[in-house]
Design an enzyme around this catalytic site. Structure first.
Site, PDB file in Angstrom:
ATOM      1  N   HIS A   1      68.688  86.355  33.341  1.00  0.00           N
ATOM      2  CA  HIS A   1      70.149  86.262  33.164  1.00  0.00           C
ATOM      3  C   HIS A   1      70.625  87.416  32.277  1.00  0.00           C
ATOM      4  O   HIS A   1      71.644  88.051  32.555  1.00  0.00           O
ATOM      5  CB  HIS A   1      70.536  84.923  32.522  1.00  0.00           C
TER       6      HIS A   1
ATOM      7  N   THR B   1      79.179  74.189  39.250  1.00  0.00           N
ATOM      8  CA  THR B   1      79.201  72.799  38.768  1.00  0.00           C
ATOM      9  C   THR B   1      77.830  72.146  38.954  1.00  0.00           C
ATOM     10  O   THR B   1      77.511  71.186  38.257  1.00  0.00           O
ATOM     11  CB  THR B   1      80.267  71.967  39.530  1.00  0.00           C
ATOM     12  N   GLU B   2      77.017  72.697  39.867  1.00  0.00           N
ATOM     13  CA  GLU B   2      75.675  72.150  40.088  1.00  0.00           C
ATOM     14  C   GLU B   2      74.660  72.714  39.087  1.00  0.00           C
ATOM     15  O   GLU B   2      73.591  72.141  38.894  1.00  0.00           O
ATOM     16  CB  GLU B   2      75.204  72.464  41.511  1.00  0.00           C
TER      17      GLU B   2
ATOM     18  N   ASP C   1      72.794  86.088  42.444  1.00  0.00           N
ATOM     19  CA  ASP C   1      71.645  85.183  42.499  1.00  0.00           C
ATOM     20  C   ASP C   1      70.327  85.943  42.380  1.00  0.00           C
ATOM     21  O   ASP C   1      70.234  87.102  42.775  1.00  0.00           O
ATOM     22  CB  ASP C   1      71.702  84.391  43.821  1.00  0.00           C
TER      23      ASP C   1
ATOM     24  N   LEU D   1      91.923  96.250  38.080  1.00  0.00           N
ATOM     25  CA  LEU D   1      90.956  95.365  38.752  1.00  0.00           C
ATOM     26  C   LEU D   1      91.086  93.981  38.147  1.00  0.00           C
ATOM     27  O   LEU D   1      91.116  93.850  36.915  1.00  0.00           O
ATOM     28  CB  LEU D   1      89.526  95.895  38.534  1.00  0.00           C
TER      29      LEU D   1
HETATM   30  C1  IPE Z   1      74.714  79.899  42.958  1.00  0.00           C
HETATM   31  O1  IPE Z   1      73.362  80.154  42.758  1.00  0.00           O
HETATM   32  C2  IPE Z   1      75.415  79.817  41.647  1.00  0.00           C
HETATM   33  C3  IPE Z   1      75.497  81.049  40.862  1.00  0.00           C
HETATM   34  C4  IPE Z   1      75.056  82.214  41.253  1.00  0.00           C
HETATM   35  C5  IPE Z   1      76.146  80.941  39.591  1.00  0.00           C
HETATM   36  P1  IPE Z   1      72.291  78.994  42.659  1.00  0.00           P
HETATM   37  O2  IPE Z   1      70.969  79.646  42.409  1.00  0.00           O
HETATM   38  O3  IPE Z   1      72.718  77.976  41.667  1.00  0.00           O
HETATM   39  O4  IPE Z   1      72.336  78.338  44.108  1.00  0.00           O
HETATM   40  P2  IPE Z   1      71.224  77.532  44.898  1.00  0.00           P
HETATM   41  O5  IPE Z   1      70.747  76.443  43.993  1.00  0.00           O
HETATM   42  O6  IPE Z   1      70.126  78.488  45.211  1.00  0.00           O
HETATM   43  O7  IPE Z   1      71.893  77.043  46.128  1.00  0.00           O
HETATM   44  C1  IPE Z   2      71.630  83.215  39.376  1.00  0.00           C
HETATM   45  O1  IPE Z   2      70.268  83.352  39.219  1.00  0.00           O
HETATM   46  C2  IPE Z   2      72.320  82.923  38.072  1.00  0.00           C
HETATM   47  C3  IPE Z   2      72.805  81.543  37.925  1.00  0.00           C
HETATM   48  C4  IPE Z   2      72.732  80.608  38.849  1.00  0.00           C
HETATM   49  C5  IPE Z   2      73.431  81.208  36.661  1.00  0.00           C
HETATM   50  P1  IPE Z   2      69.293  82.112  39.313  1.00  0.00           P
HETATM   51  O2  IPE Z   2      69.071  81.577  37.938  1.00  0.00           O
HETATM   52  O3  IPE Z   2      69.769  81.132  40.301  1.00  0.00           O
HETATM   53  O4  IPE Z   2      67.962  82.806  39.820  1.00  0.00           O
HETATM   54  P2  IPE Z   2      66.951  82.233  40.908  1.00  0.00           P
HETATM   55  O5  IPE Z   2      67.736  81.909  42.119  1.00  0.00           O
HETATM   56  O6  IPE Z   2      66.327  81.012  40.299  1.00  0.00           O
HETATM   57  O7  IPE Z   2      65.986  83.334  41.109  1.00  0.00           O
HETATM   58 MG    MG Z   3      69.513  80.920  42.286  1.00  0.00          MG
END
Ligand code: IPE
Ligand code: IPE
Ligand code: MG
Length: 248
Positions: free
Chosen positions: A41, A70-71, A24, A136
């Site tokens: 990303h 999924t969200e 994240d 792994l």
């Molecule tokens: C969780 O991160 C999903 C991934 C890292 C793929 P999100 O950024 O989507 O989660 P929330 O919205 O902060 O809970």
């Molecule tokens: C995690 O990084 C990657 C995915 C959820 C795909 P974010 O895109 O959630 O990055 P922040 O949380 O907005 O910084």
């Molecule tokens: Mg995030």
């Protein structure tokens, strides 16, 4: 390297069997640099592959990374599209390298729904190519949600019960596990989340029941194998009790 019991301050005979990571903070990493979220990303790729190197170095057998929830479909269409293309390209450009290193690449999540057919194809090809590797197991949680996984499992249990293939009275924890996406996957011993967020975000809900949790402020694109080592060293200080008491 006969006789080596410690590396990077990590006791090699007590390596966690499975580390699950919530990658994240990509968006914030990019925004802090005046870049587009999608560039965050892209920068996450190096973080992932350095972390995989670290996992191989210490002999970690299972690592599962949250790549798309999924969200995450709720995000703007261009970001969703970027992530689909990005993951597809990553598979194409990296799978031979992963295969060469003895990494078994697998996916867990809903395969149907909105995942484009070409991404699905790439997933299946990569799983097939690397299926025989055992050094792994790198699992991508992709179009994954913990509640979706449980709902999908419950639906199949209900179908099997209706068809009299299983006896409803025999539904127990062991049986539920067999209906999860990856029944052979050991539960994570350690769950790592980056970017200073203290939440689970629907990740591996069943599987992390007794995982040790580790949170770090590091944003995912800045994460490197040393950060994985930090987490594992921290893990090795923990006293896991699984509901019982220590007898000394
Ligand atoms: C969780 O991160 C999903 C991934 C890292 C793929 P999100 O950024 O989507 O989660 P929330 O919205 O902060 O809970
Ligand atoms: C995690 O990084 C990657 C995915 C959820 C795909 P974010 O895109 O959630 O990055 P922040 O949380 O907005 O910084
Ligand atoms: Mg995030």
């Amino acid at each position: 390297m006969h006789g080596v019991t410690e590396r990077h301050g990590i006791e090699l005979n007590r390596i966690p069997n499975h580390v699950a990571i919530v990658m994240d903070g990509n968006g914030r990493w990019a925004q802090r640099r005046g870049l587009k979220r999608t560039e965050g990303h892209a920068a996450g790729e190096e973080a992932l592959f350095d972390t995989v190197e670290g996992a191989l170095e210490i002999g970690l057998p299972w690592m599962t990374v949250y790549a798309f929830s999924t969200e995450n479909w709720r995000r703007p269409l261009d970001e969703v599209r970027f992530l689909m293309n990005f993951n597809e390209r990553l598979l194409l450009t990296r799978r031979d390298e992963l295969h060469g290193k003895g990494v078994r690449v697998r996916f867990m999540g809903r395969r149907g729904g909105r995942v484009p057919a070409r991404v699905r194809r790439r997933i299946e090809e990569t799983e097939e190519l690397t299926a025989g590797n055992r050094r792994l197991t790198l699992t991508f949680a992709f179009n994954y949600g913990g509640r979706a996984e449980l709902a999908d499992g419950v639906r199949r249990i209900a179908e099997d019960a209706a068809a009299r293939r299983i006896d409803p009275a025999k539904v127990d924890e062991k049986m539920i596990r067999r209906y999860l996406y990856r029944p052979d996957m050991p539960d994570p011993d350690l769950m790592v989340r980056t970017s200073g967020e203290f939440r689970i975000s629907n990740y591996l809900l069943w599987e992390i029941a007794y995982s040790e949790l580790y949170f770090t402020e590091v944003l995912w694109p800045d994460f490197r194998r040393e950060d994985l080592f930090d987490a594992v060293r921290d893990f090795q200080k923990r006293d896991r009790r699984f509901g019982t008491i220590d007898e000394r």
